[in-house]
Design an enzyme around this catalytic site. Structure first.
Site, PDB file in Angstrom:
ATOM      1  N   TYR A 120     -20.075  11.484   2.317  1.00  0.00           N
ATOM      2  CA  TYR A 120     -20.776  10.197   1.987  1.00  0.00           C
ATOM      3  C   TYR A 120     -21.989  10.740   1.234  1.00  0.00           C
ATOM      4  O   TYR A 120     -22.364  11.390   0.686  1.00  0.00           O
ATOM      5  CB  TYR A 120     -20.863   9.250   3.094  1.00  0.00           C
ATOM      6  CG  TYR A 120     -21.043   7.841   2.745  1.00  0.00           C
ATOM      7  CD1 TYR A 120     -20.054   7.318   2.034  1.00  0.00           C
ATOM      8  CD2 TYR A 120     -22.038   7.153   3.200  1.00  0.00           C
ATOM      9  CE1 TYR A 120     -20.079   6.010   1.490  1.00  0.00           C
ATOM     10  CE2 TYR A 120     -22.286   5.717   2.839  1.00  0.00           C
ATOM     11  CZ  TYR A 120     -21.273   5.143   1.933  1.00  0.00           C
ATOM     12  OH  TYR A 120     -21.603   3.903   1.503  1.00  0.00           O
ATOM     13  N   LYS A 179       7.476   0.601   6.993  1.00  0.00           N
ATOM     14  CA  LYS A 179       7.753   1.394   5.699  1.00  0.00           C
ATOM     15  C   LYS A 179       6.787   2.370   5.538  1.00  0.00           C
ATOM     16  O   LYS A 179       7.041   3.553   5.112  1.00  0.00           O
ATOM     17  CB  LYS A 179       7.681   0.457   4.690  1.00  0.00           C
ATOM     18  CG  LYS A 179       8.255   0.617   3.207  1.00  0.00           C
ATOM     19  CD  LYS A 179       9.597   0.551   3.151  1.00  0.00           C
ATOM     20  CE  LYS A 179      10.320   0.592   2.210  1.00  0.00           C
ATOM     21  NZ  LYS A 179      11.756  -0.051   2.036  1.00  0.00           N
ATOM     22  N   GLU A 201       8.248  -4.951  -1.382  1.00  0.00           N
ATOM     23  CA  GLU A 201       8.766  -5.238  -0.291  1.00  0.00           C
ATOM     24  C   GLU A 201       9.337  -6.498   0.152  1.00  0.00           C
ATOM     25  O   GLU A 201       7.930  -7.336   0.139  1.00  0.00           O
ATOM     26  CB  GLU A 201       8.347  -4.262   0.821  1.00  0.00           C
ATOM     27  CG  GLU A 201       9.288  -3.918   1.878  1.00  0.00           C
ATOM     28  CD  GLU A 201      10.321  -2.913   1.730  1.00  0.00           C
ATOM     29  OE1 GLU A 201      11.200  -3.006   2.462  1.00  0.00           O
ATOM     30  OE2 GLU A 201      10.352  -2.407   0.589  1.00  0.00           O
ATOM     31  N   ASP A 202      10.558  -7.080   0.505  1.00  0.00           N
ATOM     32  CA  ASP A 202      10.512  -8.120   0.848  1.00  0.00           C
ATOM     33  C   ASP A 202      10.050  -9.543   0.422  1.00  0.00           C
ATOM     34  O   ASP A 202       9.495 -10.150   0.927  1.00  0.00           O
ATOM     35  CB  ASP A 202      10.276  -8.128   2.494  1.00  0.00           C
ATOM     36  CG  ASP A 202      11.063  -7.193   3.424  1.00  0.00           C
ATOM     37  OD1 ASP A 202      11.972  -6.771   3.058  1.00  0.00           O
ATOM     38  OD2 ASP A 202      10.634  -6.971   4.583  1.00  0.00           O
ATOM     39  N   ASP A 213      13.901  -3.058  -2.159  1.00  0.00           N
ATOM     40  CA  ASP A 213      15.252  -3.853  -1.793  1.00  0.00           C
ATOM     41  C   ASP A 213      16.291  -4.118  -3.146  1.00  0.00           C
ATOM     42  O   ASP A 213      17.373  -4.330  -2.780  1.00  0.00           O
ATOM     43  CB  ASP A 213      14.827  -5.523  -1.518  1.00  0.00           C
ATOM     44  CG  ASP A 213      13.673  -5.216  -0.387  1.00  0.00           C
ATOM     45  OD1 ASP A 213      14.183  -4.801   0.725  1.00  0.00           O
ATOM     46  OD2 ASP A 213      12.498  -5.907  -0.439  1.00  0.00           O
ATOM     47  N   ALA A 242      25.154 -12.198  -4.999  1.00  0.00           N
ATOM     48  CA  ALA A 242      24.415 -12.385  -6.404  1.00  0.00           C
ATOM     49  C   ALA A 242      22.928 -12.348  -6.364  1.00  0.00           C
ATOM     50  O   ALA A 242      22.544 -12.673  -7.360  1.00  0.00           O
ATOM     51  CB  ALA A 242      25.254 -13.410  -7.246  1.00  0.00           C
ATOM     52  N   ASN A 270      18.231   2.724   2.908  1.00  0.00           N
ATOM     53  CA  ASN A 270      17.298   2.959   1.796  1.00  0.00           C
ATOM     54  C   ASN A 270      16.008   4.237   2.002  1.00  0.00           C
ATOM     55  O   ASN A 270      15.563   4.849   1.204  1.00  0.00           O
ATOM     56  CB  ASN A 270      16.398   1.734   1.483  1.00  0.00           C
ATOM     57  CG  ASN A 270      17.335   0.776   0.920  1.00  0.00           C
ATOM     58  OD1 ASN A 270      18.431   0.970   0.809  1.00  0.00           O
ATOM     59  ND2 ASN A 270      16.682  -0.267   0.279  1.00  0.00           N
TER      60      ASN A 270
END
Length: 748
Positions: free
Chosen positions: A37, A92, A134-135, A160, A193, A320
């Site tokens: 730092y 994830k 995601e989602d 997805d 679909a 996935n």
């Protein structure tokens, strides 16, 4: 407790959640903090201000992915909101780290407006090397991804959509090969679909399936051109609208070669499967209940039904996790600007190819020892297969470079080695030896050549060009086993039941006649694979040998000791293990051969082990271990390692640092060596540890392996006149290949 209760307990145990931030640089001193730092951190800030690409050099950006969601379509839970989606996004992150060593920040945005959401994500580009969406519900997820791909200069990937497309695409390639179907001729029916279905259909088109041969169904039945013209359903489905009358899913499946389910459980029955073309391919991927159960689909017909689901309790799981960690790994490492179609196709093809190769024993064990061999029940690799990392990520990186979206050019061979190193230090160390072996393969005789593991190892040795294996065993049995294992190779075999062995019997008799062996006994002994292999090595018909897979170590070692013997400058053989930790490698000797070594044995073992370390490109630093430090205890036991160390230090031919006797912690802790014992010849921690007796060495290596998290390679036999290595009973195929590589390098 049920699954829900177990999961809640898992997540709430201290610390709550599944991920944390850890430091990668030391923070132990005032200087460490001044570098991490203020004031030192100003230097990298200025460098990045001058050249923004330096962010990849001085920060985590190049290995950092943002997993971003608004919680509008979470698993099968639906629109539960951003905060409730956080456990999934953390999960994830766990998968990214576990499978591809990628760091993650999970970002849950409380924003349902697609434009506002997309704009918020775009503003985070300085933080990340890539974005995993995601989602997010459809069709907004498609719009958001399209916008971000244009707006951002880093890879954006909505898993997805594309994850399912890529993994099922790999399964489709292999299923068609097994069923004898051509991609351009197959008829494919989709149930669903949404975003995943439309992305999968587009990807199948990229693989070679004709768009005109794809029929898509939603809850109202077949998506037709007439429906699309009326704006029903959404615009992303329109390219797959069929030029045919409206109809039901059952009608759409009649005569289809492939069914792809991305909809709801239980909507397909046996009659619908029976209506499909010969040897149908059924991907029922709804979770947790597939469109049709595995057993029902398989039992519906007498011909071959190639079945995949999204479930882990049946063969061919479309998961996935086989895709996104490794796709991002390759994309990040070439600093790709996007994940394009070429990279997705390369990923699918790499997965499809990997499924055709022999599966590591560790993967088979992880899945309950079920058979994993290319065929209808195994068309895609398992997520726990470690080879996915370097096969898939390498293919993605190569495709990125070839398609022009990479900002870094990589040497693919070097990159593969870097990826293997991420799997552990042992992979990195073995790669050194494997590369040396490949430079000049030698003839390697496998004494137990009719064992299935030996046959599989021989296949891999040939496939990777590591050695020229010679199998000892019944030819017919070996050929049949190779065929049953799906191994397409023609190994060299020496069959004791049919081949002429008299020259070997003569040589064995010559060597052992003054040890009580008659010519008749020698003729019988060469029908033993261990003796036959030993004589073949001794006379030069093979350069090296492996044995021990099906015998006790002493039983396996006895024939080569009697026939091959120790080297001219050696009186003793010894067993050495290489133990690898995250950032350290140590060689442990002797752990298998000499029970109560004296100073002569310890001196020789230290020299041989140092030579072995150099085969792995390790500069040896040798410690002779005891329970005392440099004379603090004086008895017969401590004098042996002390005397061996003195002789080695005074030997002008010894070109490595060595000291002892010393305790184990003194040998491996730098502060102790450079503090209380600054007179020691070792200025850095030892990496070759010579134990005072076999019990100590064997106990230590097993404790380090089991409790210390070390990976063990060995035992490697040193001191022999010609390369001989003795496996442990129960070793896996990878252990055989590793030890074979060491034997080849010995022979070189």
């Amino acid at each position: 407790m049920g699954l829900d209760e177990d999961a809640l307990d898992y997540h709430r145990s201290d610390p709550p959640g599944k991920i944390e931030i850890s430091t990668t640089k030391p923070t132990n001193t005032q200087r460490d903090l001044s570098l991490a730092y203020s004031p030192g951190v100003a230097a990298p800030c200025r460098a990045i201000d001058k050249d923004p690409t330096e962010a990849y050099t001085y920060t985590t950006k190049g290995n950092m992915v943002g997993v971003v969601s608004n919680g509008t379509a979470v698993l099968g839970l639906g629109d539960i909101g951003a905060q409730a989606s956080k456990p999934v996004m953390e999960g994830k992150g766990v998968l990214f780290k576990r499978f591809a060593d990628i760091d993650v920040f999970d970002i849950e945005l409380d924003e349902t407006d697609p434009a506002e959401f997309a704009d918020s994500v775009a503003r985070m580009e300085p933080t990340f090397g890539g974005i995993n969406l995601e989602d997010i519900k459809a069709p907004e997820c498609i719009e958001i991804e399209e916008y971000l791909r244009e707006a951002m200069d880093i890879p954006v990937f909505h898993d997805d959509q594309h994850g399912t497309a890529i993994i099922s695409g790999a399964a489709l390639l292999n299923a068609c090969e097994i069923a004898g179907k051509d991609l351009e001729d197959i008829e494919v029916t989709f149930a669903g679909a949404g975003a995943a279905a439309t992305a999968t259909a587009r990807f199948y088109d990229s693989l070679g399936v004709k768009k005109a041969n794809i029929t898509m169904c939603d809850i109202d039945g077949i998506v037709t051109e007439a429906r699309a013209a009326d704006g029903d359903p959404h615009e992303y489905v329109a390219p797959f609208a069929a030029d045919r009358p409206e109809g039901s899913l059952a009608e759409a499946m009649e005569g289809a070669d492939v069914f792809v389910g991305l909809s709801a459980g239980g909507i397909v029955d046996e009659d619908m499967v029976r209506s499909m073309a010969d040897d149908p391919i059924v991907f029922a991927m709804a979770n947790p209940e597939p469109e049709i159960g595995y057993e029902r689909a398989k039992a519906a017909r007498d011909d071959t039904v190639i079945m995949a689901t999204g479930r882990s309790d049946y063969p061919n799981q479309v998961n996935n996790v086989l895709g996104f960690p490794f796709i991002f790994r390759g994309a990040l490492d070439v600093r790709a600007t996007e994940i394009n179609e070429a990279m997705k196709v390369a990923a699918a093809e790499a997965l499809a190819d990997l499924a055709k190769r022999d599966v590591p024993d560790a993967v088979v064990k992880a899945y309950g020892d079920q058979p994993l061999q290319f065929g209808p029940e195994y068309i895609i690799p398992k997520p726990l297969d470690p080879r996915v990392l370097f096969e898939l990520s390498g293919a993605v990186a190569e495709a990125a470079m070839e398609s022009g979206v990479a900002r870094e050019e990589l040497d693919l061979e070097e990159y593969r080695e870097e990826l293997e190193a991420r799997l552990g230090k042992s992979r990195e160390m073995m790669r050194v030896v494997l590369n040396k072996a490949k430079s000049d393969p030698k003839r390697l005789v496998l004494a137990e050549g009719d064992d299935p593991k030996m046959i599989r190892a021989a296949y891999q040795l040939v496939e990777q060009d590591i050695a020229h294996p010679v199998l000892i065993g019944d030819k017919r049995a070996i050929w049949e086993q190779a065929a049953d294992l799906g191994l397409d190779f023609d190994p060299e075999i020496v069959d004791p039941t049919t081949d002429e062995l008299d020259p070997y019997a003569d040589r064995l008799y010559e060597l052992r006649q003054r040890n009580g062996v008659t010519r008749r006994e020698a003729a019988g002994m060469v029908h033993d694979g261990n003796y036959l292999a030993s004589v073949m090595v001794e006379v030069g018909d093979a350069d090296a040998m492996l044995t021990g897979l099906t015998n006790h170590y002493p039983t396996a070692l006895r024939p080569p000791l009697q026939v091959v013997g120790t080297a001219d400058d050696s009186d003793y053989a010894a067993g050495v293990y290489m133990l690898t930790f995250r950032n350290r490698v140590v060689f442990v000797a002797d752990a298998t051969v000499n029970q109560a070594p004296d100073a002569d044995v310890l001196e020789e073992v230290a020299t041989h082990t140092a030579d072995l370390a150099r085969q792995f490109n390790v500069d040896p630093r040798v410690a002779l271990l005891s329970y005392s430090d440099f004379g603090t205890v004086d008895n017969e036991g401590t004098r042996k390692p002390r005397e061996a160390a003195r002789r080695l230090r005074e030997n002008p031919g010894v070109d490595f640092p060595v000291d002892g006797e010393m305790q184990a912690d003194t040998a491996v802790v730098e502060e102790m060596l450079t503090g209380d014992y600054d007179f020691s010849e070792l200025q850095e921690p030892a990496n070759v540890l010579v134990f005072p007796n076999l019990e100590a060495g064997n106990i230590a290596y097993k404790l380090l392996q089991r409790l210390g998290g070390a990976e063990a390679i060995g035992p490697m036999l040193v001191g022999m006149d010609k390369p001989v290595h003795v496996l442990q009973r129960g070793d896996e195929v990878k252990d055989i290949v590793n030890l074979a590589s060491v034997a080849v390098v010995d022979a070189q």
